[in-house]
Design a protein around this motif. Structure first.
Motif, PDB file in Angstrom:
ATOM      1  N   GLU A 159      46.925  45.358  46.899  1.00 17.30           N
ATOM      2  CA  GLU A 159      46.468  44.652  45.703  1.00 17.30           C
ATOM      3  C   GLU A 159      47.635  43.940  45.028  1.00 17.30           C
ATOM      4  OE1 GLU A 159      47.876  46.099  42.657  1.00 17.30           O
ATOM      5  OE2 GLU A 159      48.840  47.281  44.235  1.00 17.30           O
ATOM      6  N   TYR A 172      43.719  39.180  36.353  1.00 12.33           N
ATOM      7  CA  TYR A 172      42.839  39.380  37.503  1.00 12.33           C
ATOM      8  C   TYR A 172      43.471  40.339  38.496  1.00 12.33           C
ATOM      9  CZ  TYR A 172      40.527  35.177  35.738  1.00 12.33           C
ATOM     10  OH  TYR A 172      39.876  34.259  34.942  1.00 12.33           O
ATOM     11  N   LEU A 174      43.740  41.225  42.406  1.00  4.41           N
ATOM     12  CA  LEU A 174      43.633  40.608  43.730  1.00  4.41           C
ATOM     13  C   LEU A 174      43.684  41.746  44.734  1.00  4.41           C
ATOM     14  CD1 LEU A 174      46.645  38.140  43.157  1.00  4.41           C
ATOM     15  CD2 LEU A 174      44.305  37.879  42.266  1.00  4.41           C
ATOM     16  N   LYS A 184      38.983  40.019  47.462  1.00  2.00           N
ATOM     17  CA  LYS A 184      38.304  39.796  46.187  1.00  2.00           C
ATOM     18  C   LYS A 184      39.285  39.511  45.059  1.00  2.00           C
ATOM     19  CE  LYS A 184      34.469  42.788  47.575  1.00  2.00           C
ATOM     20  NZ  LYS A 184      33.695  44.025  47.302  1.00  2.00           N
ATOM     21  N   ILE A 185      38.847  38.685  44.141  1.00  2.00           N
ATOM     22  CA  ILE A 185      39.570  38.402  42.900  1.00  2.00           C
ATOM     23  C   ILE A 185      38.628  38.750  41.763  1.00  2.00           C
ATOM     24  CG2 ILE A 185      40.691  36.630  41.496  1.00  2.00           C
ATOM     25  CD1 ILE A 185      41.244  35.104  44.109  1.00  2.00           C
ATOM     26  N   THR A 186      39.025  39.721  40.943  1.00  2.00           N
ATOM     27  CA  THR A 186      38.129  40.259  39.927  1.00  2.00           C
ATOM     28  C   THR A 186      38.834  40.288  38.575  1.00  2.00           C
ATOM     29  OG1 THR A 186      36.969  41.599  41.567  1.00  2.00           O
ATOM     30  CG2 THR A 186      36.743  42.263  39.285  1.00  2.00           C
ATOM     31  N   LYS A 187      38.115  39.858  37.575  1.00  2.00           N
ATOM     32  CA  LYS A 187      38.654  39.765  36.211  1.00  2.00           C
ATOM     33  C   LYS A 187      38.851  41.149  35.606  1.00  2.00           C
ATOM     34  CE  LYS A 187      37.534  37.506  31.778  1.00  2.00           C
ATOM     35  NZ  LYS A 187      36.499  36.678  31.090  1.00  2.00           N
ATOM     36  N   GLU A 198      33.480  39.873  39.282  1.00  2.00           N
ATOM     37  CA  GLU A 198      34.142  39.205  40.395  1.00  2.00           C
ATOM     38  C   GLU A 198      34.235  37.718  40.130  1.00  2.00           C
ATOM     39  OE1 GLU A 198      33.015  42.060  44.226  1.00  2.00           O
ATOM     40  OE2 GLU A 198      32.035  40.115  43.969  1.00  2.00           O
ATOM     41  N   ILE A 212      49.551  35.175  43.607  1.00  2.00           N
ATOM     42  CA  ILE A 212      49.057  33.852  43.198  1.00  2.00           C
ATOM     43  C   ILE A 212      50.144  33.148  42.395  1.00  2.00           C
ATOM     44  CG2 ILE A 212      47.485  32.628  41.622  1.00  2.00           C
ATOM     45  CD1 ILE A 212      45.231  34.348  42.573  1.00  2.00           C
ATOM     46  N   TYR A 219      45.593  26.747  41.773  1.00  2.38           N
ATOM     47  CA  TYR A 219      45.933  28.123  42.101  1.00  2.38           C
ATOM     48  C   TYR A 219      46.227  28.220  43.597  1.00  2.38           C
ATOM     49  CZ  TYR A 219      43.704  29.069  37.591  1.00  2.38           C
ATOM     50  OH  TYR A 219      43.354  29.072  36.258  1.00  2.38           O
ATOM     51  N   LEU A 221      46.831  30.971  46.384  1.00  2.32           N
ATOM     52  CA  LEU A 221      46.773  32.367  46.810  1.00  2.32           C
ATOM     53  C   LEU A 221      47.604  32.512  48.077  1.00  2.32           C
ATOM     54  CD1 LEU A 221      45.563  35.278  46.958  1.00  2.32           C
ATOM     55  CD2 LEU A 221      43.628  34.260  48.207  1.00  2.32           C
ATOM     56  N   LEU A 242      39.842  29.911  39.874  1.00  2.00           N
ATOM     57  CA  LEU A 242      39.881  31.200  40.539  1.00  2.00           C
ATOM     58  C   LEU A 242      38.532  31.605  41.108  1.00  2.00           C
ATOM     59  CD1 LEU A 242      42.277  33.203  38.195  1.00  2.00           C
ATOM     60  CD2 LEU A 242      42.716  32.470  40.540  1.00  2.00           C
TER      61      LEU A 242
END
Length: 448
Positions: A159, A172, A174, A184-187, A198, A212, A219, A221, A242
């Motif tokens: 992560e 976020y 990652l 996955k990218i999650t707030k 997500e 990132i 952005y 990644l 994102l």
């Protein structure tokens, strides 16, 4: 394994295994201001004022099990001082010394005026696949463990964190999810304690080791694919949001080099560019894994690693400078014993020297020095699946062994550094003499 640090004291006047105090030399054995090997793998970097904080995994015990999250400080990204450990094992929790804590990343939460650490939290068999969270009021802590959980009920292994530049400083997570199949990218919530929704799912991407960098509203990644401890070709993806859509993957370095034998850990903005901060993992002796930091140049509009053996950074200007060295082709040297010339398009000048060691050697004469210590980059190819090593002797003096990782192919060339003392004027350097095992094939050296 004989690393660069294990040189007998009598050799220290000739050879040194610590990086220079003003230069970044990837692959060398980096030491802190107390002279101890830096243990901060899977790095996370946080800047507070003019001070950089480097968090990482302490692998002193050469184990995947949790020993400590270390914390180092620096104002120049070159000289690092170890502070008290940021996070230590807690018995009967998911961060005990029988568990796994990897890739620590820290953000400052403006709302609560505290520092929040996220990390990969797992059992020894990597079956739990969770994230862990800890908090502190000062950058190095110590951090208080809050708990471990599966974000939105799904797996999380490798992560990273990203804090956007909006007024809310939205952050976020990652992460590699769903048995490493989906990325996955999650707030995060406003406290940075948990996840909420997500933003993106890159289905079937099989990505890990993420970071990132945001440039001009885009952005980028950066991540590797999954190949265990072995390296692979790190990729980048771009998007204007994102939430995507994300571009097709592209290489950040020549694919055959497998990101110069490294895996992404953190990507630190530097002016209009960035710094790629990676690990050269060595699974059999994790504490001897090396750090691979290179300029990450965006001048083409996309991130590309600048393969710089020796380089410096100007933090106030936000720029980097790559040192210029003098190249000496291996085939121009005097070949001894069973060593022989090899040909191939992967080599500089299409020629290298092979069968070094086990009775073969090559001596490069008239290598110019200015007196005192010099970094030398050895460019080699090692088509094995394991490390080799090579002896290096200057002006007929005692030898030191330099480790040579598997390069990814018999004509895939990468480099490793060694620091030696050269006389002012002409010097001779011999490679491969006095060792019973075979060394890697030597393409060239560059003297800095």
């Amino acid at each position: 394994m004989l690393s660069l640090l294990k040189v007998v004291p009598a050799l220290l006047s000739l050879f040194a295994a610590v990086r220079a105090e003003t230069q970044i030399v990837s692959g060398a054995a980096w030491t802190d201001t107390s002279g101890n090997l830096i243990q901060a793998h899977g790095a996370g970097i946080l800047k507070v004022g003019s001070t950089f904080y480097w968090f990482g995994e302490d692998k002193t015990l050469n184990s995947t099990l949790f020993h400590a999250v270390s914390c180092y400080t620096s104002t120049d990204l070159v000289n690092w001082t170890r502070q008290s450990n940021a996070l230590s094992p807690v018995a009967n929790t998911m961060i005990s010394s029988s568990d796994v804590v990897e890739r620590p990343k820290v953000l400052f939460n403006q709302k609560n005026q505290e520092y929040v650490m996220w990390f990969h939290s797992d059992t020894s068999d990597y079956g739990a696949a969770m994230v862990g969270v800890a908090t502190a009021k000062t950058p190095c802590g110590p951090y208080a463990y809050k708990g471990s959980f599966k974000p939105l009920g799904a797996d999380s292994r490798d992560e990273g964190l990203f804090q956007d530049d909006d007024s809310a400083q939205t952050a976020y997570l990652l992460y590699a999810s769903d048995n490493n199949q989906n990325f996955k990218i999650t707030k995060l919530d406003t406290n940075y304690y948990n996840v909420t929704t997500e933003a993106s799912v890159l289905s079937g991407a099989t990505l890990e080791a993420p970071g990132i960098v945001k440039r001009n509203g885009v952005y980028f990644l950066i991540a590797s694919h999954t190949s265990g401890w072995a390296p692979n070709a790190d990729k980048f993806f771009s998007a204007s949001s994102l939430s995507g859509p994300w571009s097709a993957q592209q290489d950040i370095a020549p694919a055959a080099t497998r990101t110069w034998y490294s895996q992404n850990a953190f990507d630190l903005p530097l002016g209009s560019n960035a710094i790629y901060m990676g690990d050269r993992w060595r699974s059999d002796v994790l504490g001897s894994s090396r750090y691979i930091w290179y300029p990450l140049d965006f001048s083409s509009g996309s991130p590309q690693i600048v393969h710089a053996d020796v380089w410096t950074v100007n933090l106030s200007a936000g720029t980097y400078t790559v040192a210029q060295g003098t190249t000496y082709e291996a085939e121009s040297g005097t070949i001894g014993g069973t060593a022989t010339l090899l040909t191939g398009s992967g080599f500089s000048g299409n020629t290298a020297v092979g069968y070094l060691g086990h009775g073969g050697s090559v001596t490069l004469n008239n290598v110019h020095g200015t007196g005192g210590s010099h970094w030398i980059a050895l460019y080699f190819a090692n088509g094995d699946s394991t490390y080799r090593n090579v002896t290096v002797s200057v002006n007929g003096g005692p030898s030191v062994l330099v480790d040579q990782p598997d390069s990814g192919g018999g004509q895939v060339v990468i480099s490793v550094p060694v620091k030696v003392n050269l006389n002012n004027g002409a010097n001779s350097i011999t490679f491969g003499a006095g060792q019973s095992n075979y060394a890697a094939d030597l393409d060239k050296i560059i003297v800095y």
